[in-house]
Motif scaffolding. Structure first.
Motif, PDB file in Angstrom:
ATOM      1  N   LEU A 167       0.836  -1.214   0.000  1.00 23.91           N
ATOM      2  CA  LEU A 167       0.000   0.000   0.000  1.00 23.91           C
ATOM      3  C   LEU A 167       0.865   1.257   0.000  1.00 23.91           C
ATOM      4  CD1 LEU A 167      -2.731   1.516   0.344  1.00 23.91           C
ATOM      5  CD2 LEU A 167      -2.403   1.224   2.812  1.00 23.91           C
ATOM      6  N   VAL A 168       1.875   1.284   0.848  1.00 21.62           N
ATOM      7  CA  VAL A 168       2.770   2.444   0.925  1.00 21.62           C
ATOM      8  C   VAL A 168       3.472   2.656  -0.413  1.00 21.62           C
ATOM      9  CG1 VAL A 168       4.922   3.276   1.968  1.00 21.62           C
ATOM     10  CG2 VAL A 168       3.100   2.355   3.421  1.00 21.62           C
ATOM     11  N   ASN A 169       3.964   1.584  -0.999  1.00 21.01           N
ATOM     12  CA  ASN A 169       4.675   1.695  -2.265  1.00 21.01           C
ATOM     13  C   ASN A 169       3.767   2.222  -3.376  1.00 21.01           C
ATOM     14  OD1 ASN A 169       7.155   1.308  -3.739  1.00 21.01           O
ATOM     15  ND2 ASN A 169       6.132  -0.386  -4.777  1.00 21.01           N
ATOM     16  N   GLN A 170       2.531   1.792  -3.399  1.00 22.03           N
ATOM     17  CA  GLN A 170       1.604   2.210  -4.455  1.00 22.03           C
ATOM     18  C   GLN A 170       1.030   3.604  -4.220  1.00 22.03           C
ATOM     19  OE1 GLN A 170      -1.230  -1.022  -4.601  1.00 22.03           O
ATOM     20  NE2 GLN A 170       0.124  -2.285  -5.825  1.00 22.03           N
ATOM     21  N   SER A 171       0.831   3.977  -2.966  1.00 27.76           N
ATOM     22  CA  SER A 171       0.157   5.250  -2.670  1.00 27.76           C
ATOM     23  C   SER A 171       1.101   6.388  -2.320  1.00 27.76           C
ATOM     24  CB  SER A 171      -0.824   5.061  -1.512  1.00 27.76           C
ATOM     25  OG  SER A 171      -0.119   4.869  -0.295  1.00 27.76           O
ATOM     26  N   GLY A 172       2.272   6.057  -1.774  1.00 30.51           N
ATOM     27  CA  GLY A 172       3.190   7.091  -1.302  1.00 30.51           C
ATOM     28  C   GLY A 172       2.869   7.594   0.088  1.00 30.51           C
ATOM     29  N   ALA A 173       1.734   7.190   0.647  1.00 33.07           N
ATOM     30  CA  ALA A 173       1.368   7.607   2.008  1.00 33.07           C
ATOM     31  C   ALA A 173       2.158   6.794   3.025  1.00 33.07           C
ATOM     32  CB  ALA A 173      -0.125   7.404   2.244  1.00 33.07           C
ATOM     33  N   GLN A 174       2.472   7.402   4.140  1.00 31.50           N
ATOM     34  CA  GLN A 174       3.071   6.671   5.247  1.00 31.50           C
ATOM     35  C   GLN A 174       1.943   5.993   6.024  1.00 31.50           C
ATOM     36  OE1 GLN A 174       6.231   8.691   7.539  1.00 31.50           O
ATOM     37  NE2 GLN A 174       5.854  10.448   6.187  1.00 31.50           N
ATOM     38  N   VAL A 175       2.229   4.810   6.571  1.00 36.32           N
ATOM     39  CA  VAL A 175       1.241   4.104   7.379  1.00 36.32           C
ATOM     40  C   VAL A 175       1.803   3.926   8.785  1.00 36.32           C
ATOM     41  CG1 VAL A 175      -0.030   1.940   7.696  1.00 36.32           C
ATOM     42  CG2 VAL A 175       0.230   2.905   5.404  1.00 36.32           C
ATOM     43  N   PHE A 176       0.954   4.193   9.758  1.00 37.66           N
ATOM     44  CA  PHE A 176       1.293   4.004  11.171  1.00 37.66           C
ATOM     45  C   PHE A 176       0.319   2.978  11.722  1.00 37.66           C
ATOM     46  CE2 PHE A 176       3.140   7.901   9.918  1.00 37.66           C
ATOM     47  CZ  PHE A 176       4.276   8.069  10.694  1.00 37.66           C
ATOM     48  N   SER A 177       0.808   1.758  11.944  1.00 35.87           N
ATOM     49  CA  SER A 177      -0.046   0.662  12.384  1.00 35.87           C
ATOM     50  C   SER A 177       0.066   0.500  13.891  1.00 35.87           C
ATOM     51  CB  SER A 177       0.351  -0.634  11.671  1.00 35.87           C
ATOM     52  OG  SER A 177      -0.577  -1.650  11.953  1.00 35.87           O
ATOM     53  N   VAL A 178      -1.059   0.666  14.561  1.00 32.73           N
ATOM     54  CA  VAL A 178      -1.098   0.621  16.025  1.00 32.73           C
ATOM     55  C   VAL A 178      -1.223  -0.832  16.475  1.00 32.73           C
ATOM     56  CG1 VAL A 178      -2.306   1.394  18.096  1.00 32.73           C
ATOM     57  CG2 VAL A 178      -2.212   2.888  16.079  1.00 32.73           C
ATOM     58  N   ASP A 179      -0.297  -1.268  17.304  1.00 30.07           N
ATOM     59  CA  ASP A 179      -0.354  -2.620  17.854  1.00 30.07           C
ATOM     60  C   ASP A 179      -1.163  -2.566  19.151  1.00 30.07           C
ATOM     61  OD1 ASP A 179       0.041  -5.302  17.919  1.00 30.07           O
ATOM     62  OD2 ASP A 179       2.168  -5.217  18.414  1.00 30.07           O
ATOM     63  N   TYR A 180      -2.481  -2.426  18.978  1.00 36.52           N
ATOM     64  CA  TYR A 180      -3.379  -2.279  20.124  1.00 36.52           C
ATOM     65  C   TYR A 180      -3.396  -3.554  20.968  1.00 36.52           C
ATOM     66  CZ  TYR A 180      -6.722  -4.762  17.115  1.00 36.52           C
ATOM     67  OH  TYR A 180      -7.333  -5.678  16.306  1.00 36.52           O
ATOM     68  N   ARG A 181      -3.722  -3.383  22.237  1.00 41.97           N
ATOM     69  CA  ARG A 181      -3.801  -4.522  23.153  1.00 41.97           C
ATOM     70  C   ARG A 181      -5.082  -5.319  22.889  1.00 41.97           C
ATOM     71  NH1 ARG A 181      -2.968  -1.093  28.410  1.00 41.97           N
ATOM     72  NH2 ARG A 181      -3.820   0.479  26.990  1.00 41.97           N
ATOM     73  N   LEU A 182      -4.965  -6.631  23.023  1.00 44.14           N
ATOM     74  CA  LEU A 182      -6.030  -7.544  22.628  1.00 44.14           C
ATOM     75  C   LEU A 182      -6.963  -7.910  23.784  1.00 44.14           C
ATOM     76  CD1 LEU A 182      -3.884 -10.011  20.482  1.00 44.14           C
ATOM     77  CD2 LEU A 182      -5.265  -8.088  19.666  1.00 44.14           C
ATOM     78  N   ALA A 183      -8.212  -8.177  23.392  1.00 42.84           N
ATOM     79  CA  ALA A 183      -9.190  -8.754  24.307  1.00 42.84           C
ATOM     80  C   ALA A 183      -8.958 -10.270  24.328  1.00 42.84           C
ATOM     81  CB  ALA A 183     -10.600  -8.433  23.808  1.00 42.84           C
ATOM     82  N   PRO A 184      -9.353 -10.987  25.317  1.00 42.31           N
ATOM     83  CA  PRO A 184     -10.127 -10.553  26.467  1.00 42.31           C
ATOM     84  C   PRO A 184      -9.289  -9.963  27.598  1.00 42.31           C
ATOM     85  CG  PRO A 184      -9.844 -12.911  26.590  1.00 42.31           C
ATOM     86  CD  PRO A 184      -9.188 -12.453  25.299  1.00 42.31           C
TER      87      PRO A 184
END
Length: 176
Positions: A111-128
Motif C-alpha cells: 500500500l505504501v509503495n503504491q500510494s506514497g502515504a506513510q502508514v502508522f499501524s497501532v499494535d493495540y492490546r487484545l481482548a479478552p
C-alpha cells in the motif's frame, strides 16, 4: 454461473485455509484457543505478500490513555518527500482477539509503495485481557500521537486517514 474467487486472492489465502483444514475447529467460546490456531494461519497468509525493497519500517513506543506503552509501526518509503504528505493510521484485523501489527507489514508495504502515504499501524492490546474500550483507546492514542508528531514525519496533519480490516475497520471508524 457459480461464484469463484479471484486467482490471486485464492493463492494468497491458500496457506490460511490449509492450516484451518489441518486442525480441528477450535471451541468458539475460548478466545485463547482461537488465537493459538488462527494466528499462525494468518501469519502464513500475510507472508504471501511480496517484500517491497523501497519500503522500510520502524517501531515507536507511545503511551496509551492509561499510561501503558504500546508499539506503533511506521511503514514508509525510503525516499521521503520534501513536502508534507498524507498518512494513514492502521488498525489490524483479528476480531480484537488475535493478530498484531507486525504481521501486516508486508501487506501495508505494498500500500505504501503504491500510494506514497506513510502508514502508522497501532499494535493495540487484545481482548479478552484488555476489553473495550482499550483497543479503540490504544488506536486513538496512536492517532493523537501522530497528529502531535506530524512535523517530525513530514506529514500534513490535515491529510491523515484511518483504515483497518475486519475488527481493525471497526477500530478505524471509532477513532475517525
Amino acid at each position: 454461473m457459480s461464484l469463484q474467487y479471484d486467482p490471486d486472492f485464492r493463492k494468497a489465502t491458500e496457506p490460511f485455509f490449509a492450516q484451518q483444514q489441518a486442525n480441528p475447529r477450535p471451541p468458539m467460546n475460548d478466545p485463547f484457543i482461537i488465537r493459538s490456531v488462527i494466528t499462525p494461519a494468518m501469519e502464513l497468509s500475510m507472508a504471501q505478500f511480496p517484500e517491497v525493497l523501497e519500503v522500510t519500517h520502524e517501531v515507536y513506543h507511545i503511551t496509551s490513555y492509561d499510561g501503558q506503552p504500546i508499539p506503533v509501526y511506521r511503514i514508509y518509503k525510503r525516499n521521503v518527500k520534501t513536502t508534507p504528505g498524507p498518512a494513514i493510521v492502521h488498525a489490524h484485523g483479528g476480531g480484537t482477539v488475535f493478530g498484531d501489527a507486525s504481521m501486516f507489514i508486508r501487506m501495508l508495504s505494498v500500500l505504501v509503495n503504491q500510494s506514497g502515504a506513510q502508514v502508522f499501524s497501532v499494535d493495540y492490546r487484545l481482548a479478552p485481557e484488555h476489553p473495550f474500550p482499550t483497543p479503540v483507546e490504544d488506536c486513538y492514542a496512536g492517532l493523537s500521537w501522530l497528529i502531535e508528531h506530524s512535523a517530525d514525519f513530514n506529514i500534513d496533519p490535515k491529510r491523515i486517514g484511518t483504515m483497518g480490516e475486519s475488527a481493525g475497520a471497526n477500530l478505524a471508524m471509532g477513532i475517525a
